[in-house]
Design an enzyme around this catalytic site. Structure first.
Site, PDB file in Angstrom:
ATOM      1  N   ASP A  67     -10.221  45.932 119.780  1.00  0.00           N
ATOM      2  CA  ASP A  67      -9.337  47.091 119.948  1.00  0.00           C
ATOM      3  C   ASP A  67      -9.234  47.520 121.411  1.00  0.00           C
ATOM      4  O   ASP A  67      -9.982  47.036 122.268  1.00  0.00           O
ATOM      5  CB  ASP A  67      -9.816  48.270 119.078  1.00  0.00           C
ATOM      6  N   ASP A 136     -17.797  57.925 111.204  1.00  0.00           N
ATOM      7  CA  ASP A 136     -17.023  58.130 109.970  1.00  0.00           C
ATOM      8  C   ASP A 136     -16.876  56.835 109.165  1.00  0.00           C
ATOM      9  O   ASP A 136     -16.084  56.762 108.232  1.00  0.00           O
ATOM     10  CB  ASP A 136     -15.636  58.725 110.287  1.00  0.00           C
ATOM     11  N   HIS A 138     -15.862  53.846 110.326  1.00  0.00           N
ATOM     12  CA  HIS A 138     -14.781  52.922 110.707  1.00  0.00           C
ATOM     13  C   HIS A 138     -15.324  51.659 111.362  1.00  0.00           C
ATOM     14  O   HIS A 138     -16.401  51.677 111.968  1.00  0.00           O
ATOM     15  CB  HIS A 138     -13.728  53.605 111.593  1.00  0.00           C
ATOM     16  N   GLU A 143      -9.609  53.790 111.009  1.00  0.00           N
ATOM     17  CA  GLU A 143     -10.092  55.098 110.578  1.00  0.00           C
ATOM     18  C   GLU A 143     -10.005  55.226 109.053  1.00  0.00           C
ATOM     19  O   GLU A 143      -9.343  54.408 108.402  1.00  0.00           O
ATOM     20  CB  GLU A 143      -9.251  56.191 111.255  1.00  0.00           C
TER      21      GLU A 143
HETATM   22  C1  GLP Z   1     -15.350  52.991 118.806  1.00  0.00           C
HETATM   23  C2  GLP Z   1     -14.995  51.509 118.678  1.00  0.00           C
HETATM   24  C3  GLP Z   1     -15.751  50.875 117.536  1.00  0.00           C
HETATM   25  C4  GLP Z   1     -17.228  51.203 117.652  1.00  0.00           C
HETATM   26  C5  GLP Z   1     -17.428  52.688 117.597  1.00  0.00           C
HETATM   27  C6  GLP Z   1     -18.878  53.109 117.681  1.00  0.00           C
HETATM   28  O1  GLP Z   1     -14.700  53.759 117.856  1.00  0.00           O
HETATM   29  N1  GLP Z   1     -13.606  51.312 118.481  1.00  0.00           N
HETATM   30  O2  GLP Z   1     -15.542  49.466 117.570  1.00  0.00           O
HETATM   31  O3  GLP Z   1     -17.927  50.563 116.613  1.00  0.00           O
HETATM   32  O4  GLP Z   1     -16.733  53.251 118.704  1.00  0.00           O
HETATM   33  O5  GLP Z   1     -19.268  53.250 118.993  1.00  0.00           O
HETATM   34  P1  GLP Z   1     -20.764  53.363 119.485  1.00  0.00           P
HETATM   35  O6  GLP Z   1     -21.340  51.999 119.348  1.00  0.00           O
HETATM   36  O7  GLP Z   1     -20.672  53.807 120.899  1.00  0.00           O
HETATM   37  O8  GLP Z   1     -21.434  54.339 118.595  1.00  0.00           O
END
Ligand code: GLP
Length: 260
Positions: A67, A136, A138, A143
Site C-alpha cells: 500500500d 482495528d 486491517h 479497513e
Molecule cells: C498501516 C499499514 C499496515 C500495517 C499497520 C500497522 O495501517 N498500512 O500494513 O500493518 O499500519 O502498523 P504498525 O506495524 O506500525 O502497528
C-alpha cells in the site's frame, strides 16, 4: 494457520525473517510482498543482517508493496516509498527495476490499480506476503467492511487508523485520508502469508483475526481461508488468544511429525 509465539519482539522478528529466508533459499527469484509499519522493522533488520553476514542474496528477487498513502510524493519522509528505501531496499541487493510500490500520486488510480495487479500476475504471483495488522484488524489498508474479495484500489482510511499513524507525522491533519492498497482478494492469492504482530494494542485484533469468525469487520480474519499462513506473535500480541497451549504444543511436536 500456524501460530508461532515468542516472548520478545526480537525473537519473533528472527523467526519471521527465517521464514522469509527459507522461501528465498528455496527459490532465489522469489516474489516477496512487503509491508510497512513498525511491526516488520525487526524482520527487515534481520534480513539485512543475513544479507551482510551470511550472503542472503536478493539479486533475483522482485517485491510488491501492499500500500501507499495518496498524495504524498515518493520522497516525502512518511511515504511508504521512503520508508521501504530507508529500512530495507537501500541495504540489500534487489535490482531497483524489480521493486514495485503503489503510486500515491498517479493521475489515474483505476488504471494504476489494474496495472499493479497485472504486474503481480506477470511476475508469476507473490510467493510470500509479509503482513502487519492494524489495531482495528486491517491488513494493508483494508479497513473494516472491505470486501474479502477486494482487489487493489483506493480506500478511505478509518479515523482510528489515522489516529494510530499520526505518531509519524507532525500533526494529525497531515496524515493522508486516502490510500491505495492491495485488496484482501489480492493478498489471499499469495502462495504463503506471514502475518506479524507485537504489543498489547494488537492483542484484540489478533484474537479476532485468528480465533474469531471470518468477517469483513476484521479483514485479517480472511487469512483463515488461506491454506498456508504463518502467524508470528510476541507474548503481548498473543495474550488474548484462548488456544495458546495448543499452538505451543503443535510447535513442540513439529520436529517429530511424519515427513510428507
Ligand atoms: C498501516 C499499514 C499496515 C500495517 C499497520 C500497522 O495501517 N498500512 O500494513 O500493518 O499500519 O502498523 P504498525 O506495524 O506500525 O502497528
Amino acid at each position: 494457520m500456524e501460530v508461532i509465539i515468542r516472548s520478545t519482539y526480537e525473537e519473533m522478528s528472527k523467526v519471521g525473517a527465517q521464514i522469509v529466508a527459507d522461501v528465498l533459499n528455496t527459490k532465489p527469484n522469489s516474489v516477496i510482498g512487503m509491508a510497512t509499519g513498525s511491526t516488520p522493522l525487526g524482520v527487515y533488520a534481520e534480513l539485512v543482517r543475513m544479507h551482510r553476514e551470511e550472503g542472503l542474496d536478493f539479486s533475483q528477487v522482485t517485491t510488491f508493496n501492499l500500500d501507499e498513502y495518496v498524495g504524498l510524493p515518493t520522497d516525502h519522509p512518511q511515504s511508504y516509498h521512503s520508508f521501504m528505501h530507508e529500512h530495507f531496499f537501500q541495504h540489500v541487493n534487489i535490482p531497483p527495476q524489480n521493486i514495485y510500490i503503489p503510486s500515491g500520486t498517479t493521475s489515474n488510480y483505476n488504471a494504476f490499480c489494474e496495472w499493479y495487479e497485472q504486474r503481480i500476475l506477470d511476475a508469476g504471483g507473490i510467493d510470500i506476503q509479509i503482513l502487519g495488522i492494524g489495531s482495528d484488524g486491517h491488513i494493508a489498508f483494508n479497513e473494516p467492511m472491505s470486501s474479502l474479495a477486494s482487489r487493489t484500489r483506493l480506500k478511505t482510511l478509518a479515523r482510528s487508523t489515522i489516529e494510530d499513524n499520526a505518531r509519524f507525522f507532525d500533526k494529525i491533519e497531515d496524515v493522508p485520508i486516502y490510500a491505495i492498497t492491495m485488496g484482501v482478494g489480492t493478498i489471499l492469492e499469495a502462495r504463503e502469508l506471514l502475518i506479524l504482530a507485537n504489543g498489547k494494542n494488537k492483542a484484540a485484533a489478533i484474537a479476532g483475526a485468528i480465533e474469531g469468525p471470518v468477517t469483513s469487520m476484521i479483514t485479517a480474519s480472511a487469512l483463515q481461508l488461506h491454506p498456508s499462513v504463518k502467524c508470528c506473535l510476541d507474548a503481548d500480541a498473543a495474550s488474548e488468544l484462548t488456544m495458546i497451549d495448543y499452538y505451543d504444543w503443535v510447535q513442540e511436536k513439529k520436529p517429530g511429525a511424519p515427513r510428507l
